[in-house]
Design a protein around this motif. Sequence first.
Motif, PDB file in Angstrom:
ATOM      1  N   GLY A  99       0.813  -1.203   0.000  1.00 53.89           N
ATOM      2  CA  GLY A  99       0.000   0.000   0.000  1.00 53.89           C
ATOM      3  C   GLY A  99       0.846   1.251   0.000  1.00 53.89           C
ATOM      4  O   GLY A  99       2.023   1.226   0.373  1.00 53.89           O
TER       5      GLY A  99
ATOM      6  N   THR B 165       0.453  -0.812   7.953  1.00 53.00           N
ATOM      7  CA  THR B 165      -0.974  -0.841   7.625  1.00 53.00           C
ATOM      8  C   THR B 165      -1.742   0.291   8.324  1.00 53.00           C
ATOM      9  O   THR B 165      -2.805   0.679   7.864  1.00 53.00           O
ATOM     10  CB  THR B 165      -1.597  -2.198   8.018  1.00 53.00           C
TER      11      THR B 165
ATOM     12  N   LYS C 239      -3.718   3.797   0.360  1.00 51.75           N
ATOM     13  CA  LYS C 239      -4.326   3.035  -0.738  1.00 51.75           C
ATOM     14  C   LYS C 239      -3.634   1.687  -0.809  1.00 51.75           C
ATOM     15  O   LYS C 239      -2.407   1.615  -0.821  1.00 51.75           O
ATOM     16  CB  LYS C 239      -4.129   3.791  -2.063  1.00 51.75           C
ATOM     17  N   TYR C 240      -4.407   0.603  -0.854  1.00 51.81           N
ATOM     18  CA  TYR C 240      -3.841  -0.751  -0.947  1.00 51.81           C
ATOM     19  C   TYR C 240      -3.724  -1.202  -2.394  1.00 51.81           C
ATOM     20  O   TYR C 240      -4.465  -0.752  -3.263  1.00 51.81           O
ATOM     21  CB  TYR C 240      -4.717  -1.758  -0.179  1.00 51.81           C
ATOM     22  N   TYR C 241      -2.756  -2.110  -2.636  1.00 52.28           N
ATOM     23  CA  TYR C 241      -2.528  -2.690  -3.959  1.00 52.28           C
ATOM     24  C   TYR C 241      -2.537  -4.194  -3.857  1.00 52.28           C
ATOM     25  O   TYR C 241      -2.147  -4.754  -2.841  1.00 52.28           O
ATOM     26  CB  TYR C 241      -1.137  -2.313  -4.502  1.00 52.28           C
TER      27      TYR C 241
ATOM     28  N   VAL D  93      -1.296   3.270   5.669  1.00 51.01           N
ATOM     29  CA  VAL D  93      -1.606   3.086   4.245  1.00 51.01           C
ATOM     30  C   VAL D  93      -2.772   3.976   3.831  1.00 51.01           C
ATOM     31  O   VAL D  93      -3.789   4.049   4.519  1.00 51.01           O
ATOM     32  CB  VAL D  93      -1.928   1.604   3.946  1.00 51.01           C
TER      33      VAL D  93
END
Length: 157
Positions: free
Chosen positions: A98, A143, A148-150, A146
């Motif tokens: 992220g 976390t 934006k997560y990928y 974050v």
Amino acid sequence: MAKLKLVYHPNEVLEQECEVVKNFDNKLAKLLNGMYDLMLEADGVGLAAPQVGVLQQVAVVDVDDRHGKIELINPVIIEQRGEQIGPEGCLSFPGLFGDVARADYVKVHAQNRKGKPYFIEAKGFLARAIQHEIDHLHGVLFTEKVTKYYEEDELEG
């Protein structure tokens, strides 16, 4: 010392504050050596002691640049500037990535395996890796930062 093993989330050891290292002995040297070997084996660029179940302020970083292997014992960020936003992963969160905002420059005071104090200045990716590992020593996981997560395949494409 037995071969070290990675600790994975949600193990509670990952979210605990680590103790300051006071004994710079052979046990510490073995921990550092084992952590470095495990980090390379796991194809990581950094590893903090809680990721192997040890609650001490110890981390290793190697982003394959001119700095080589960096051993951070009792590290403290004393200066930071700028901002970078980029993808991060963590050996304790396999397959999870992220975007995280970090300082683009850090100056860190730490000790080496013999207890000798030193300073290191880092920019860009190295600064990101150092900040990530120092966060681990205070029970802070990437976390929590974050934006934006990928998925893993999104990073490779």
